[in-house]
Design a protein around this motif. Structure first.
Motif, PDB file in Angstrom:
ATOM      1  N   ASP A  22      43.451  49.501   8.635  1.00  0.00           N
ATOM      2  CA  ASP A  22      43.812  50.906   8.428  1.00  0.00           C
ATOM      3  C   ASP A  22      43.423  51.356   7.028  1.00  0.00           C
ATOM      4  OD1 ASP A  22      44.749  52.199  10.625  1.00  0.00           O
ATOM      5  OD2 ASP A  22      46.771  51.393  10.459  1.00  0.00           O
ATOM      6  N   GLY A  23      42.361  50.799   6.487  1.00  0.00           N
ATOM      7  CA  GLY A  23      41.879  51.210   5.180  1.00  0.00           C
ATOM      8  C   GLY A  23      42.613  50.577   4.013  1.00  0.00           C
ATOM      9  N   GLU A  31      46.138  32.710  -1.869  1.00  0.00           N
ATOM     10  CA  GLU A  31      45.947  32.499  -0.441  1.00  0.00           C
ATOM     11  C   GLU A  31      45.066  31.301  -0.167  1.00  0.00           C
ATOM     12  OE1 GLU A  31      44.467  36.151   1.054  1.00  0.00           O
ATOM     13  OE2 GLU A  31      46.376  37.147   0.790  1.00  0.00           O
ATOM     14  N   TYR A  36      40.530  44.504   5.341  1.00  0.00           N
ATOM     15  CA  TYR A  36      41.188  45.802   5.382  1.00  0.00           C
ATOM     16  C   TYR A  36      41.718  46.080   6.775  1.00  0.00           C
ATOM     17  CZ  TYR A  36      38.349  46.689   1.192  1.00  0.00           C
ATOM     18  OH  TYR A  36      37.755  46.614  -0.029  1.00  0.00           O
ATOM     19  N   TYR A  49      26.983  50.460   7.801  1.00  0.00           N
ATOM     20  CA  TYR A  49      26.350  50.209   9.089  1.00  0.00           C
ATOM     21  C   TYR A  49      25.424  51.337   9.510  1.00  0.00           C
ATOM     22  CZ  TYR A  49      28.547  45.940  10.487  1.00  0.00           C
ATOM     23  OH  TYR A  49      28.894  44.642  10.568  1.00  0.00           O
ATOM     24  N   LEU A  93      36.760  47.635  15.613  1.00  0.00           N
ATOM     25  CA  LEU A  93      37.214  49.023  15.717  1.00  0.00           C
ATOM     26  C   LEU A  93      38.543  49.165  16.469  1.00  0.00           C
ATOM     27  CD1 LEU A  93      33.841  50.898  16.228  1.00  0.00           C
ATOM     28  CD2 LEU A  93      35.275  50.861  14.192  1.00  0.00           C
ATOM     29  N   PRO A  94      38.754  48.440  17.568  1.00  0.00           N
ATOM     30  CA  PRO A  94      40.041  48.629  18.265  1.00  0.00           C
ATOM     31  C   PRO A  94      41.247  48.321  17.369  1.00  0.00           C
ATOM     32  CG  PRO A  94      38.512  47.403  19.652  1.00  0.00           C
ATOM     33  CD  PRO A  94      37.871  47.543  18.302  1.00  0.00           C
ATOM     34  N   ILE A 144      40.508  54.046  22.514  1.00  0.00           N
ATOM     35  CA  ILE A 144      39.944  54.351  21.204  1.00  0.00           C
ATOM     36  C   ILE A 144      38.450  54.683  21.314  1.00  0.00           C
ATOM     37  CG2 ILE A 144      39.409  51.952  20.577  1.00  0.00           C
ATOM     38  CD1 ILE A 144      41.084  54.212  18.098  1.00  0.00           C
ATOM     39  N   PRO A 187      50.791  44.484  -1.416  1.00  0.00           N
ATOM     40  CA  PRO A 187      51.707  44.065  -0.382  1.00  0.00           C
ATOM     41  C   PRO A 187      53.047  44.801  -0.508  1.00  0.00           C
ATOM     42  CG  PRO A 187      51.606  42.437  -2.102  1.00  0.00           C
ATOM     43  CD  PRO A 187      50.671  43.522  -2.512  1.00  0.00           C
ATOM     44  N   ILE A 239      44.624  44.137   3.103  1.00  0.00           N
ATOM     45  CA  ILE A 239      45.823  43.348   3.356  1.00  0.00           C
ATOM     46  C   ILE A 239      45.683  41.926   2.834  1.00  0.00           C
ATOM     47  CG2 ILE A 239      46.659  44.670   5.333  1.00  0.00           C
ATOM     48  CD1 ILE A 239      45.300  42.602   7.135  1.00  0.00           C
ATOM     49  N   ARG A 240      44.464  41.522   2.522  1.00  0.00           N
ATOM     50  CA  ARG A 240      44.267  40.160   2.044  1.00  0.00           C
ATOM     51  C   ARG A 240      42.925  40.044   1.340  1.00  0.00           C
ATOM     52  NH1 ARG A 240      46.507  35.011   5.506  1.00  0.00           N
ATOM     53  NH2 ARG A 240      45.979  33.583   3.856  1.00  0.00           N
ATOM     54  N   ILE A 279      32.264  42.873   8.727  1.00  0.00           N
ATOM     55  CA  ILE A 279      32.676  42.602  10.104  1.00  0.00           C
ATOM     56  C   ILE A 279      33.674  43.696  10.462  1.00  0.00           C
ATOM     57  CG2 ILE A 279      33.863  41.028  11.666  1.00  0.00           C
ATOM     58  CD1 ILE A 279      33.049  38.737   9.854  1.00  0.00           C
ATOM     59  N   VAL A 280      33.479  44.307  11.612  1.00  0.00           N
ATOM     60  CA  VAL A 280      34.344  45.418  11.981  1.00  0.00           C
ATOM     61  C   VAL A 280      34.954  45.162  13.351  1.00  0.00           C
ATOM     62  CG1 VAL A 280      34.478  47.899  12.366  1.00  0.00           C
ATOM     63  CG2 VAL A 280      32.835  46.985  10.729  1.00  0.00           C
ATOM     64  N   LYS A 318      41.150  48.465  14.025  1.00  0.00           N
ATOM     65  CA  LYS A 318      40.951  49.124  12.729  1.00  0.00           C
ATOM     66  C   LYS A 318      40.848  48.097  11.597  1.00  0.00           C
ATOM     67  CE  LYS A 318      43.687  52.980  14.374  1.00  0.00           C
ATOM     68  NZ  LYS A 318      44.838  53.824  14.129  1.00  0.00           N
ATOM     69  N   LEU A 319      40.141  47.016  11.911  1.00  0.00           N
ATOM     70  CA  LEU A 319      40.050  45.909  10.976  1.00  0.00           C
ATOM     71  C   LEU A 319      38.634  45.825  10.404  1.00  0.00           C
ATOM     72  CD1 LEU A 319      41.749  43.288  10.133  1.00  0.00           C
ATOM     73  CD2 LEU A 319      40.320  42.135  11.804  1.00  0.00           C
ATOM     74  N   VAL A 320      38.546  45.686   9.088  1.00  0.00           N
ATOM     75  CA  VAL A 320      37.243  45.556   8.447  1.00  0.00           C
ATOM     76  C   VAL A 320      37.299  44.366   7.496  1.00  0.00           C
ATOM     77  CG1 VAL A 320      35.563  46.636   6.927  1.00  0.00           C
ATOM     78  CG2 VAL A 320      36.782  48.030   8.587  1.00  0.00           C
ATOM     79  N   ARG A 364      35.116  42.595   4.588  1.00  0.00           N
ATOM     80  CA  ARG A 364      33.985  42.934   3.770  1.00  0.00           C
ATOM     81  C   ARG A 364      33.872  41.961   2.618  1.00  0.00           C
ATOM     82  NH1 ARG A 364      32.821  47.967   0.306  1.00  0.00           N
ATOM     83  NH2 ARG A 364      30.564  47.938   0.545  1.00  0.00           N
ATOM     84  N   THR A 394      39.381  53.942  10.722  1.00  0.00           N
ATOM     85  CA  THR A 394      39.702  52.734   9.959  1.00  0.00           C
ATOM     86  C   THR A 394      40.098  53.053   8.529  1.00  0.00           C
ATOM     87  OG1 THR A 394      37.437  52.429   9.213  1.00  0.00           O
ATOM     88  CG2 THR A 394      38.040  51.376  11.282  1.00  0.00           C
ATOM     89  N   GLY A 395      39.827  54.249   8.081  1.00  0.00           N
ATOM     90  CA  GLY A 395      40.145  54.606   6.698  1.00  0.00           C
ATOM     91  C   GLY A 395      39.299  53.831   5.708  1.00  0.00           C
ATOM     92  N   THR A 396      38.180  53.301   6.151  1.00  0.00           N
ATOM     93  CA  THR A 396      37.343  52.475   5.284  1.00  0.00           C
ATOM     94  C   THR A 396      35.940  53.063   5.186  1.00  0.00           C
ATOM     95  OG1 THR A 396      38.540  50.616   6.228  1.00  0.00           O
ATOM     96  CG2 THR A 396      36.673  50.090   4.840  1.00  0.00           C
TER      97      THR A 396
END
Lengths: 128, 169, 346
Positions: free
Chosen positions: A40-41, C337, A38, B137, A104-105, B78, A121, A44-45, A101-102, A107-109, A111, B129-131
């Motif tokens: 920005d929530g 993918e 994810y 956590y 934060l800078p 941030i 997409p 993406i893949r 795995i996060v 905004k990637l998660v 899961r 993050t909108g998640t």
């Protein structure tokens, strides 16, 4: 003024609850094999880690630079990050859904879940 | 806070400088566990000290100055959001406790402050993050927060006891 | 309050952080979509800009004009007259002549993997009417005797065509591609610089998107819903042939509409979806069918020999094969993918 024991019991109760929740998350996350990525929530893949036979490497761009993600059979990690704190890299491999795995800078998660979060997409047209 | 004496002002400046130094020094130490948001939060000792010896206003100003300057020196833009949200909630939780706790229970405010700090961090992380999944956590963050809060709480309590003793002399 | 000043500074800083986070860009130019039903399919035309409405009106007229030339069933069309010419040369329009020339060239280059004279076999299978059946082998063999693009006597200069007795042609495998090229021309003539059309799965794009980025064309997943991935395209046609597009099932066996002219039966080359990407819609339409019939190895040989386009194949064992020109412009999606991707290089 409350007695000190009141505060000790209160804090112990919160800690106990947190502990139980952590264990519950660990149990619930076991067996998940689909890594949803994810940003920005938005998913993406999605990668089914159980179907991978070789290592797949790709990058995700974010405001704090590039994250390089490495996926292989059964596990996934951020192998390289351009952000200064490197927390996502140090989080190492994930092979179950207990915790994501996060980064934060950026905004990637990442899961691990039981189903692929339908990646939506950006598409202008469909051929076929 | 009606009229600030020079003594008070220089004390606050001193505390801010100490907090900032601790904050920056801690940022150089690698995180003990690779989970975002987990840290010892040693600068919290100064916050607790300020809350119990100087009061709400000075404590708030010291915390705000430390977070703003600390993010500027050691972190990214941030991380300011996380620190501000965490710090604000932490302070809001501590202030009412000031009236309830005895001198021997000061450590409790640090622990409860840490818990609220974690709540603030997680809320900002979810928004940024909108998640909502990041909430998974929270339990781990909470456990580490309680442990760190205990440590800084007892450290602050010892500090305040020493300072009280000095004043009496 | 003594600390009103720091509080104000704090508020301003916070506001800055929040504002930065909220900034977003928006597209300015709007597209106008019009849908036309022609050549047995839905055609969506989406030109962008001020001339969009005018471009659509002109394009619709052009599409209907071309349909009246290429239709197999419409009496008086060029193709109908050629099929009923009884060996006498029939003079055709410039459009039909241009299309025939390209189609016959691909037929020859692919050694008959594309054959526009397969029509009678296709009709016997029921793919043109919808009353599907599996014809018996003898019937197919007798029909195949009349299937051979080499027997089409076409004179490009005189614009005449004559077919041997019993042969029938169908430009269905190339007509939509040619129509796409013509619609692009209409768009350009009316001053449109950006647009996308989808002629029943044949996607063709003009220029870039109004924001200057490439068009993102998804390739349908041949195994079901969803997409194999996205191809970025500028000023190109992206055309896919797949067995899933039209098929029927009988006795547990699936029969699809893309026939191998060599056998008269549905083509089983190991490829279940073939996408051609290139400047010419006519070529891409013809090639997508031919690549599907030829399979991975012959497709590679053809591409090395003639080039001028790129392709993406999906094989029945779930692999993706693409030419080097697409390597940086293709992005697999979803479960694809993790598929193995082979890049074919010159």
């Amino acid at each position: 003024m409350k007695k000190t024991s009141f505060w000790v019991i209160l804090i112990a109760a919160v800690a106990l609850l947190a502990g139980v929740a952590a264990v519950w998350l660990q149990i619930r996350g076991a067996g998940a094999t689909i890594a949803n990525i994810y940003q920005d929530g938005v998913c993406i893949r999605s990668i089914d880690l159980s179907s991978l036979t070789e290592t797949v490497t790709f990058t995700v761009e974010g405001p704090a630079g590039t994250n390089t993600i490495e996926a292989e059979h059964g596990r996934i990690r951020v192998s390289h990050a351009e952000c200064p704190d490197q927390v996502c890299v140090e989080m190492g491999w994930r092979s179950d859904g207990a915790s994501p795995i996060v980064c934060l800078p950026n905004k990637l998660v990442i899961r691990l879940e039981n189903t692929a979060a339908s990646a939506t997409p950006e598409i202008d047209g469909v051929t076929g | 806070m009606k009229g600030m004496t020079t003594r008070q002002l220089s004390l606050m400046a001193l505390l801010t400088a100490i907090a900032l130094a601790i904050h920056v020094a801690e940022a150089q130490i690698p995180a003990p566990v690779p989970i975002p948001g987990v840290k010892l939060g040693l600068a919290n000792i100064i916050t607790v000290y300020a809350v119990f010896t100087l009061g709400a206003g000075p404590a708030c100003m010291i915390l705000a100055a430390r977070i703003l300057l600390g993010s500027l020196f050691a972190g990214q833009a941030i991380s300011l959001l996380y620190s501000l949200a965490g710090g604000l909630l932490c302070l809001l939780a501590m202030l009412p406790l000031r009236k309830v706790l005895t001198r021997k229970q000061i450590w409790v405010s640090s622990v409860i402050g840490a818990i609220f700090h974690n709540v603030g961090q997680i809320l900002v992380a979810i928004v940024v993050t909108g998640t909502p999944a990041i909430a998974s956590y929270f339990p781990v963050l909470l456990l580490s927060g309680i442990a760190a809060g205990l440590f800084t709480g007892f450290a602050a309590q010892a500090l305040i006891a020493r300072m009280d003793k000095r004043k009496k002399q | 309050m003594k600390h009103s000043k720091p509080a104000r500074v704090l508020a301003v800083l916070l506001a800055c952080v929040l504002l930065c986070a909220c900034e977003k860009q928006e597209a300015s130019v709007e597209g106008v979509t019009s849908s036309v039903f022609a050549m047995d399919t839905i055609m969506d035309l989406t030109p962008y800009g001020a001339a969009a409405e005018e471009a659509n009106t002109a394009a619709e007229a052009r599409i209907l004009e071309l349909e009246s030339l290429f239709s197999v069933t419409q009496e008086g069309s060029d193709v109908y007259r050629a099929n009923h010419g009884d060996g006498v040369p029939v003079t055709v329009s410039e459009d039909t002549a241009a299309l025939l020339e390209t189609a016959l060239r691909v037929c020859a280059q692919t050694d008959g993997a594309l054959d526009i004279s397969i029509y009678p076999v296709l009709r016997t299978w029921g793919f043109t009417t919808g009353s599907y059946q599996v014809p018996d082998e003898a019937e197919i063999q007798s029909l195949l005797e009349r299937v051979n693009y080499r027997d089409i006597a076409f004179d490009a200069d005189a614009r005449t065509v004559s077919l041997p007795d019993g042969m029938e042609i169908d430009l269905g495998s190339v007509a939509k591609g040619y129509t796409g090229d013509q619609v692009m021309q209409v768009f350009r003539d009316t001053g449109v610089t950006s647009g996308m059309i989808n002629l029943g799965g044949n996607v063709q794009v003009l220029g870039t998107k109004p924001d200057g980025s490439a068009w993102r064309v998804a390739v349908q997943d041949p195994r079901g819903d969803g997409y194999v991935g996205v191809i970025e395209a500028v000023d190109q046609a992206v055309i896919t042939s797949g067995g899933y597009q039209r098929y029927f099932e009988q006795d547990g066996e699936i029969y699809w509409h893309i026939l191998d002219p060599a056998t008269g039966a549905p083509a089983h080359s190991g490829v279940i979806s073939a996408t051609a990407v290139g400047d010419s819609g006519t070529m891409c339409d013809a090639l997508s069918t031919a690549l599907f019939v030829m399979g991975a190895d012959r497709a590679e040989d053809y591409w090395r020999t003639y080039g001028g386009f790129d392709y993406l194949l999906v094989t029945e064992d779930g692999k993706i094969i693409l030419t080097e020109g697409l390597a940086d412009r293709f992005e697999p999606l979803g479960t694809w993918e993790s598929s193995s991707v082979t890049v074919v290089k010159k």
